[in-house]
Design an enzyme around this catalytic site. Structure first.
Site, PDB file in Angstrom:
ATOM      1  N   VAL A   1      34.483  49.394  52.311  1.00 21.22           N
ATOM      2  CA  VAL A   1      35.502  48.364  52.577  1.00 21.22           C
ATOM      3  C   VAL A   1      35.069  47.352  53.637  1.00 21.22           C
ATOM      4  O   VAL A   1      35.690  46.303  53.773  1.00 21.22           O
ATOM      5  CB  VAL A   1      36.869  48.973  52.987  1.00 21.22           C
ATOM      6  CG1 VAL A   1      37.463  49.790  51.860  1.00 21.22           C
ATOM      7  CG2 VAL A   1      36.755  49.775  54.275  1.00 21.22           C
TER       8      VAL A   1
ATOM      9  N   TYR B   1      38.255  52.874  68.667  1.00 17.02           N
ATOM     10  CA  TYR B   1      39.259  53.288  67.672  1.00 17.02           C
ATOM     11  C   TYR B   1      40.620  52.684  68.037  1.00 17.02           C
ATOM     12  O   TYR B   1      41.303  52.095  67.200  1.00 17.02           O
ATOM     13  CB  TYR B   1      39.339  54.817  67.637  1.00 17.02           C
ATOM     14  CG  TYR B   1      40.316  55.356  66.615  1.00 17.02           C
ATOM     15  CD1 TYR B   1      39.979  55.397  65.261  1.00 17.02           C
ATOM     16  CD2 TYR B   1      41.577  55.817  66.995  1.00 17.02           C
ATOM     17  CE1 TYR B   1      40.881  55.883  64.322  1.00 17.02           C
ATOM     18  CE2 TYR B   1      42.473  56.305  66.058  1.00 17.02           C
ATOM     19  CZ  TYR B   1      42.117  56.340  64.725  1.00 17.02           C
ATOM     20  OH  TYR B   1      43.011  56.810  63.790  1.00 17.02           O
TER      21      TYR B   1
ATOM     22  N   LYS C   1      42.843  49.858  65.959  1.00 14.19           N
ATOM     23  CA  LYS C   1      44.213  50.079  65.471  1.00 14.19           C
ATOM     24  C   LYS C   1      45.196  49.100  66.113  1.00 14.19           C
ATOM     25  O   LYS C   1      46.155  48.660  65.467  1.00 14.19           O
ATOM     26  CB  LYS C   1      44.636  51.530  65.720  1.00 14.19           C
ATOM     27  CG  LYS C   1      43.785  52.549  64.956  1.00 14.19           C
ATOM     28  CD  LYS C   1      43.811  52.336  63.447  1.00 14.19           C
ATOM     29  CE  LYS C   1      43.119  53.445  62.686  1.00 14.19           C
ATOM     30  NZ  LYS C   1      43.181  53.270  61.222  1.00 14.19           N
TER      31      LYS C   1
HETATM   32  N1  NAP Z   1      44.041  62.286  61.140  1.00 17.00           N
HETATM   33  C1  NAP Z   1      44.764  61.735  62.105  1.00 17.00           C
HETATM   34  O1  NAP Z   1      45.207  62.404  63.049  1.00 17.00           O
HETATM   35  C2  NAP Z   1      45.085  60.249  62.044  1.00 17.00           C
HETATM   36  C3  NAP Z   1      45.995  59.761  62.989  1.00 17.00           C
HETATM   37  C4  NAP Z   1      46.314  58.412  62.984  1.00 17.00           C
HETATM   38  C5  NAP Z   1      45.734  57.578  62.048  1.00 17.00           C
HETATM   39  N2  NAP Z   1      44.849  58.074  61.129  1.00 17.00           N
HETATM   40  C6  NAP Z   1      44.254  57.119  60.185  1.00 17.00           C
HETATM   41  O2  NAP Z   1      44.476  57.555  58.861  1.00 17.00           O
HETATM   42  C7  NAP Z   1      43.419  57.091  58.022  1.00 17.00           C
HETATM   43  C8  NAP Z   1      42.858  58.268  57.232  1.00 17.00           C
HETATM   44  O3  NAP Z   1      42.403  59.227  58.164  1.00 17.00           O
HETATM   45  P1  NAP Z   1      42.073  60.745  57.772  1.00 17.00           P
HETATM   46  O4  NAP Z   1      42.472  61.564  58.944  1.00 17.00           O
HETATM   47  O5  NAP Z   1      42.576  61.065  56.420  1.00 17.00           O
HETATM   48  O6  NAP Z   1      40.474  60.665  57.795  1.00 17.00           O
HETATM   49  P2  NAP Z   1      39.330  61.455  56.981  1.00 17.00           P
HETATM   50  O7  NAP Z   1      39.836  62.756  56.489  1.00 17.00           O
HETATM   51  O8  NAP Z   1      38.152  61.411  57.867  1.00 17.00           O
HETATM   52  O9  NAP Z   1      39.108  60.489  55.703  1.00 17.00           O
HETATM   53  C9  NAP Z   1      38.595  59.197  55.880  1.00 17.00           C
HETATM   54  C10 NAP Z   1      38.547  58.503  54.541  1.00 17.00           C
HETATM   55  O10 NAP Z   1      38.038  57.168  54.736  1.00 17.00           O
HETATM   56  C11 NAP Z   1      36.956  56.961  53.841  1.00 17.00           C
HETATM   57  N3  NAP Z   1      36.029  55.960  54.384  1.00 17.00           N
HETATM   58  C12 NAP Z   1      35.378  55.989  55.576  1.00 17.00           C
HETATM   59  N4  NAP Z   1      34.629  54.875  55.702  1.00 17.00           N
HETATM   60  C13 NAP Z   1      34.812  54.128  54.586  1.00 17.00           C
HETATM   61  C14 NAP Z   1      34.328  52.887  54.129  1.00 17.00           C
HETATM   62  N5  NAP Z   1      33.473  52.157  54.868  1.00 17.00           N
HETATM   63  N6  NAP Z   1      34.737  52.425  52.914  1.00 17.00           N
HETATM   64  C15 NAP Z   1      35.579  53.145  52.149  1.00 17.00           C
HETATM   65  N7  NAP Z   1      36.079  54.347  52.529  1.00 17.00           N
HETATM   66  C16 NAP Z   1      35.694  54.833  53.738  1.00 17.00           C
HETATM   67  C17 NAP Z   1      36.340  58.328  53.642  1.00 17.00           C
HETATM   68  O11 NAP Z   1      35.593  58.339  52.435  1.00 17.00           O
HETATM   69  P3  NAP Z   1      34.410  59.433  52.125  1.00 17.00           P
HETATM   70  O12 NAP Z   1      35.093  60.750  51.869  1.00 17.00           O
HETATM   71  O13 NAP Z   1      33.821  58.876  50.891  1.00 17.00           O
HETATM   72  O14 NAP Z   1      33.526  59.460  53.305  1.00 17.00           O
HETATM   73  C18 NAP Z   1      37.605  59.190  53.558  1.00 17.00           C
HETATM   74  O15 NAP Z   1      38.147  59.114  52.271  1.00 17.00           O
HETATM   75  C19 NAP Z   1      42.414  56.420  58.930  1.00 17.00           C
HETATM   76  O16 NAP Z   1      42.583  55.028  58.938  1.00 17.00           O
HETATM   77  C20 NAP Z   1      42.756  57.004  60.294  1.00 17.00           C
HETATM   78  O17 NAP Z   1      42.359  56.157  61.354  1.00 17.00           O
HETATM   79  C21 NAP Z   1      44.503  59.388  61.118  1.00 17.00           C
END
Ligand code: NAP
Length: 252
Positions: A67, A160, A164
Protein backbone atom coordinates in the site's frame (compact mmCIF):
# COMPACT_ATOMS: atom_id res chain seq x y z
CA UNK A 1 -32.07 -15.64 7.71
CA UNK A 2 -31.13 -12.23 9.15
CA UNK A 3 -30.70 -9.28 6.82
CA UNK A 4 -27.15 -8.92 5.46
CA UNK A 5 -26.04 -5.38 6.21
CA UNK A 6 -23.56 -5.08 3.33
CA UNK A 7 -25.44 -7.01 0.66
CA UNK A 8 -24.33 -5.94 -2.83
CA UNK A 9 -21.41 -3.85 -1.58
CA UNK A 10 -17.80 -4.22 -2.70
CA UNK A 11 -15.11 -3.66 -0.06
CA UNK A 12 -11.34 -3.42 -0.24
CA UNK A 13 -9.66 -4.26 3.07
CA UNK A 14 -5.92 -3.60 3.17
CA UNK A 15 -3.71 -5.82 5.31
CA UNK A 16 -6.41 -8.48 5.51
CA UNK A 17 -4.23 -11.60 5.70
CA UNK A 18 -4.27 -11.66 9.51
CA UNK A 19 -5.25 -9.83 12.68
CA UNK A 20 -7.77 -7.01 12.59
CA UNK A 21 -7.92 -6.72 8.79
CA UNK A 22 -8.75 -10.37 8.38
CA UNK A 23 -11.52 -10.17 10.98
CA UNK A 24 -12.98 -7.15 9.14
CA UNK A 25 -12.77 -8.90 5.75
CA UNK A 26 -14.48 -12.03 7.07
CA UNK A 27 -17.17 -10.06 8.93
CA UNK A 28 -17.90 -7.95 5.84
CA UNK A 29 -18.08 -11.14 3.74
CA UNK A 30 -20.53 -12.70 6.20
CA UNK A 31 -22.67 -9.54 5.85
CA UNK A 32 -22.91 -9.99 2.08
CA UNK A 33 -20.02 -7.85 0.80
CA UNK A 34 -17.74 -8.96 -2.02
CA UNK A 35 -14.31 -8.47 -0.51
CA UNK A 36 -10.87 -7.69 -1.92
CA UNK A 37 -8.43 -9.18 0.58
CA UNK A 38 -5.15 -7.29 0.31
CA UNK A 39 -1.84 -8.52 1.73
CA UNK A 40 1.87 -8.07 1.19
CA UNK A 41 3.54 -11.32 2.32
CA UNK A 42 0.82 -13.40 3.90
CA UNK A 43 -0.56 -15.12 0.82
CA UNK A 44 -1.68 -18.14 2.84
CA UNK A 45 -3.60 -16.02 5.34
CA UNK A 46 -5.24 -14.05 2.54
CA UNK A 47 -6.25 -17.27 0.78
CA UNK A 48 -7.66 -18.65 4.05
CA UNK A 49 -9.67 -15.43 4.57
CA UNK A 50 -11.01 -15.81 1.02
CA UNK A 51 -11.96 -19.43 1.68
CA UNK A 52 -13.81 -18.44 4.87
CA UNK A 53 -15.71 -15.70 3.02
CA UNK A 54 -16.67 -18.06 0.21
CA UNK A 55 -17.67 -20.80 2.67
CA UNK A 56 -20.11 -18.30 4.17
CA UNK A 57 -21.60 -17.75 0.70
CA UNK A 58 -19.66 -14.60 -0.23
CA UNK A 59 -17.11 -13.70 -2.87
CA UNK A 60 -13.47 -12.77 -2.29
CA UNK A 61 -10.43 -11.79 -4.31
CA UNK A 62 -6.94 -11.87 -2.77
CA UNK A 63 -4.57 -9.23 -4.16
CA UNK A 64 -0.95 -8.79 -3.18
CA UNK A 65 0.05 -5.12 -3.17
CA UNK A 66 2.26 -2.88 -1.05
CA UNK A 67 0.00 0.00 0.00
CA UNK A 68 2.98 2.34 0.29
CA UNK A 69 3.69 2.11 -3.47
CA UNK A 70 1.41 4.12 -5.75
CA UNK A 71 1.81 1.79 -8.75
CA UNK A 72 0.81 -1.19 -6.59
CA UNK A 73 -2.16 0.67 -5.15
CA UNK A 74 -3.34 1.48 -8.69
CA UNK A 75 -3.07 -2.22 -9.54
CA UNK A 76 -5.01 -3.16 -6.38
CA UNK A 77 -7.92 -0.86 -7.20
CA UNK A 78 -7.85 -1.87 -10.87
CA UNK A 79 -8.09 -5.56 -9.82
CA UNK A 80 -11.13 -4.74 -7.67
CA UNK A 81 -12.83 -2.89 -10.52
CA UNK A 82 -12.00 -5.57 -13.10
CA UNK A 83 -13.47 -8.28 -10.90
CA UNK A 84 -16.41 -6.54 -9.23
CA UNK A 85 -17.02 -3.37 -11.28
CA UNK A 86 -17.28 -0.98 -8.32
CA UNK A 87 -15.87 -0.11 -4.88
CA UNK A 88 -18.22 0.92 -2.07
CA UNK A 89 -16.03 0.57 1.02
CA UNK A 90 -12.30 1.04 1.57
CA UNK A 91 -10.79 -0.03 4.89
CA UNK A 92 -7.28 1.36 5.31
CA UNK A 93 -6.09 -1.20 7.83
CA UNK A 94 -2.57 -2.23 6.73
CA UNK A 95 -0.09 -1.15 9.35
CA UNK A 96 3.28 -1.79 10.96
CA UNK A 97 4.71 -0.93 14.37
CA UNK A 98 8.32 -0.84 15.52
CA UNK A 99 8.49 -1.24 19.30
CA UNK A 100 11.48 1.02 19.92
CA UNK A 101 11.96 4.33 21.70
CA UNK A 102 12.77 7.58 19.90
CA UNK A 103 16.55 7.28 20.34
CA UNK A 104 16.61 3.65 19.19
CA UNK A 105 14.56 3.91 16.01
CA UNK A 106 16.32 4.25 12.70
CA UNK A 107 15.53 6.48 9.75
CA UNK A 108 14.43 3.30 7.97
CA UNK A 109 11.97 2.46 10.81
CA UNK A 110 10.57 5.98 10.56
CA UNK A 111 10.19 5.89 6.77
CA UNK A 112 8.58 2.44 6.67
CA UNK A 113 6.09 3.21 9.44
CA UNK A 114 5.01 6.53 7.98
CA UNK A 115 4.95 5.08 4.45
CA UNK A 116 2.71 2.12 5.30
CA UNK A 117 0.48 3.58 8.03
CA UNK A 118 -0.04 7.10 6.71
CA UNK A 119 1.02 7.36 3.06
CA UNK A 120 -0.61 4.00 2.36
CA UNK A 121 -4.00 5.29 3.54
CA UNK A 122 -3.52 8.47 1.52
CA UNK A 123 -2.61 6.58 -1.67
CA UNK A 124 -5.45 4.04 -1.37
CA UNK A 125 -8.04 6.74 -0.59
CA UNK A 126 -6.85 8.96 -3.44
CA UNK A 127 -7.17 6.08 -5.87
CA UNK A 128 -10.60 4.97 -4.66
CA UNK A 129 -12.29 8.33 -4.00
CA UNK A 130 -12.88 9.28 -7.67
CA UNK A 131 -14.55 5.90 -8.21
CA UNK A 132 -16.84 6.42 -5.20
CA UNK A 133 -17.63 10.01 -6.21
CA UNK A 134 -18.62 8.79 -9.68
CA UNK A 135 -20.83 6.15 -8.05
CA UNK A 136 -22.38 8.86 -5.84
CA UNK A 137 -21.53 7.16 -2.52
CA UNK A 138 -18.76 5.47 -0.60
CA UNK A 139 -17.24 4.74 2.80
CA UNK A 140 -13.61 5.08 3.85
CA UNK A 141 -12.68 3.64 7.24
CA UNK A 142 -9.17 4.20 8.57
CA UNK A 143 -7.88 1.83 11.22
CA UNK A 144 -5.93 4.31 13.32
CA UNK A 145 -5.02 3.88 16.99
CA UNK A 146 -5.82 5.15 20.42
CA UNK A 147 -2.12 6.04 20.62
CA UNK A 148 -2.63 8.65 17.88
CA UNK A 149 -4.86 10.55 20.33
CA UNK A 150 -2.04 10.89 22.86
CA UNK A 151 -1.89 8.08 25.33
CA UNK A 152 1.17 8.36 27.58
CA UNK A 153 2.12 4.67 27.70
CA UNK A 154 2.06 4.40 23.91
CA UNK A 155 4.31 7.42 23.42
CA UNK A 156 7.39 5.16 23.32
CA UNK A 157 6.60 4.05 19.81
CA UNK A 158 7.37 7.41 18.31
CA UNK A 159 6.89 7.10 14.59
CA UNK A 160 3.87 4.81 15.10
CA UNK A 161 2.17 7.48 17.23
CA UNK A 162 3.05 10.13 14.66
CA UNK A 163 1.67 7.99 11.82
CA UNK A 164 -1.64 7.49 13.65
CA UNK A 165 -1.95 11.14 14.72
CA UNK A 166 -1.41 11.97 11.04
CA UNK A 167 -4.02 9.44 10.01
CA UNK A 168 -6.52 11.05 12.38
CA UNK A 169 -5.85 14.39 10.71
CA UNK A 170 -6.10 12.83 7.25
CA UNK A 171 -9.47 11.35 8.25
CA UNK A 172 -10.91 14.80 8.93
CA UNK A 173 -9.28 16.41 5.89
CA UNK A 174 -10.67 13.71 3.60
CA UNK A 175 -14.11 13.85 5.23
CA UNK A 176 -14.32 17.52 4.24
CA UNK A 177 -12.83 16.97 0.80
CA UNK A 178 -14.89 13.91 -0.16
CA UNK A 179 -18.31 14.97 1.15
CA UNK A 180 -21.10 14.81 0.34
CA UNK A 181 -20.65 11.50 -1.47
CA UNK A 182 -18.16 9.74 0.81
CA UNK A 183 -18.03 9.42 4.59
CA UNK A 184 -14.55 9.11 6.09
CA UNK A 185 -14.09 7.93 9.67
CA UNK A 186 -11.37 6.35 11.77
CA UNK A 187 -11.45 3.63 14.39
CA UNK A 188 -8.95 4.10 17.21
CA UNK A 189 -8.45 0.68 18.79
CA UNK A 190 -6.81 0.19 22.15
CA UNK A 191 -4.62 -2.89 22.55
CA UNK A 192 -5.91 -5.78 20.49
CA UNK A 193 -4.41 -9.28 20.68
CA UNK A 194 -2.69 -9.81 17.30
CA UNK A 195 0.83 -10.50 15.98
CA UNK A 196 1.53 -6.75 16.20
CA UNK A 197 1.61 -6.72 19.99
CA UNK A 198 3.25 -10.12 20.53
CA UNK A 199 6.60 -8.60 21.44
CA UNK A 200 5.29 -6.28 24.17
CA UNK A 201 6.97 -7.32 27.44
CA UNK A 202 4.84 -8.94 30.22
CA UNK A 203 5.18 -5.93 32.55
CA UNK A 204 3.80 -3.55 29.93
CA UNK A 205 1.04 -6.06 29.11
CA UNK A 206 -0.04 -6.07 32.77
CA UNK A 207 0.04 -2.26 32.88
CA UNK A 208 -2.15 -2.12 29.78
CA UNK A 209 -4.72 -4.40 31.45
CA UNK A 210 -4.61 -2.37 34.67
CA UNK A 211 -5.31 0.81 32.68
CA UNK A 212 -8.25 -0.75 30.82
CA UNK A 213 -11.66 -0.29 32.46
CA UNK A 214 -12.96 -3.59 31.04
CA UNK A 215 -9.77 -5.43 32.21
CA UNK A 216 -9.31 -7.42 29.01
CA UNK A 217 -7.52 -7.16 25.68
CA UNK A 218 -9.60 -6.29 22.69
CA UNK A 219 -10.16 -8.87 19.98
CA UNK A 220 -10.03 -8.38 16.20
CA UNK A 221 -13.76 -9.11 16.27
CA UNK A 222 -14.33 -6.05 18.51
CA UNK A 223 -12.82 -3.85 15.80
CA UNK A 224 -14.63 -5.68 12.98
CA UNK A 225 -17.93 -4.90 14.72
CA UNK A 226 -17.09 -1.18 14.82
CA UNK A 227 -16.01 -1.26 11.15
CA UNK A 228 -19.28 -2.94 10.20
CA UNK A 229 -21.22 -0.19 11.98
CA UNK A 230 -19.31 2.56 10.14
CA UNK A 231 -19.74 0.75 6.81
CA UNK A 232 -23.46 0.19 7.32
CA UNK A 233 -26.45 2.44 6.66
CA UNK A 234 -26.68 3.04 10.43
CA UNK A 235 -23.68 5.38 10.11
CA UNK A 236 -25.06 7.42 7.17
CA UNK A 237 -24.73 10.77 8.97
CA UNK A 238 -21.36 10.16 10.63
CA UNK A 239 -18.21 11.54 9.01
CA UNK A 240 -14.86 12.92 10.14
CA UNK A 241 -15.12 11.08 13.45
CA UNK A 242 -12.62 9.07 15.46
CA UNK A 243 -14.34 6.12 17.13
CA UNK A 244 -12.35 4.87 20.12
CA UNK A 245 -12.74 1.12 20.71
CA UNK A 246 -10.46 0.54 23.67
CA UNK A 247 -12.40 -0.96 26.58
CA UNK A 248 -12.12 2.33 28.44
CA UNK A 249 -8.34 2.68 28.18
CA UNK A 250 -7.25 6.27 27.68
CA UNK A 251 -10.70 7.82 27.86
CA UNK A 252 -10.98 11.25 26.23
N1 NAP B 1 -3.10 -4.78 17.54
C1 NAP B 1 -3.31 -3.65 18.20
O1 NAP B 1 -3.24 -3.59 19.43
C2 NAP B 1 -3.67 -2.39 17.42
C3 NAP B 1 -4.05 -1.27 18.18
C4 NAP B 1 -4.38 -0.10 17.52
C5 NAP B 1 -4.33 -0.05 16.14
N2 NAP B 1 -3.96 -1.15 15.42
C6 NAP B 1 -3.90 -1.01 13.96
O2 NAP B 1 -4.70 -2.01 13.35
C7 NAP B 1 -4.17 -2.33 12.07
C8 NAP B 1 -4.01 -3.84 11.96
O3 NAP B 1 -3.14 -4.25 13.00
P1 NAP B 1 -2.98 -5.77 13.46
O4 NAP B 1 -2.76 -5.73 14.93
O5 NAP B 1 -4.04 -6.62 12.88
O6 NAP B 1 -1.56 -6.09 12.80
P2 NAP B 1 -0.90 -7.44 12.22
O7 NAP B 1 -1.53 -8.63 12.82
O8 NAP B 1 0.56 -7.23 12.36
O9 NAP B 1 -1.33 -7.37 10.66
C9 NAP B 1 -0.84 -6.35 9.84
C10 NAP B 1 -1.44 -6.50 8.46
O10 NAP B 1 -0.94 -5.43 7.63
C11 NAP B 1 -0.41 -6.00 6.44
N3 NAP B 1 0.63 -5.12 5.88
C12 NAP B 1 1.76 -4.68 6.49
N4 NAP B 1 2.44 -3.89 5.64
C13 NAP B 1 1.74 -3.82 4.49
C14 NAP B 1 1.91 -3.16 3.25
N5 NAP B 1 2.99 -2.39 3.02
N6 NAP B 1 0.97 -3.32 2.28
C15 NAP B 1 -0.11 -4.11 2.49
N7 NAP B 1 -0.33 -4.76 3.65
C16 NAP B 1 0.59 -4.62 4.64
C17 NAP B 1 0.09 -7.37 6.85
O11 NAP B 1 0.19 -8.19 5.69
P3 NAP B 1 1.12 -9.53 5.63
O12 NAP B 1 0.44 -10.58 6.48
O13 NAP B 1 1.05 -9.87 4.20
O14 NAP B 1 2.46 -9.16 6.14
C18 NAP B 1 -1.04 -7.80 7.78
O15 NAP B 1 -2.12 -8.28 7.04
C19 NAP B 1 -2.89 -1.55 11.93
O16 NAP B 1 -3.08 -0.37 11.20
C20 NAP B 1 -2.53 -1.23 13.38
O17 NAP B 1 -1.72 -0.08 13.48
C21 NAP B 1 -3.61 -2.32 16.03
Amino acid sequence: MTEQRLAGKVAIVTGASRGIGRAIAERFGAEGARVVVNYIQGGEGAAAAGTAIEAAGGEALAVQADVSQSAEVRRLVRAALDRFGRVDILVNNAGVMVAKGVLETTEGDWDRTIDVNLKGAYLCSKEVAPVMIRQGAGRIINVSSNSGLYHPSAMRFTEYVVSKAGLNGLTKAMALAFGPQITVNAICPGWIRTDMVEEIDPETQQRILDETALRRWGTPGDIAAAALFLASADADFITGELLIVAGGRGMH
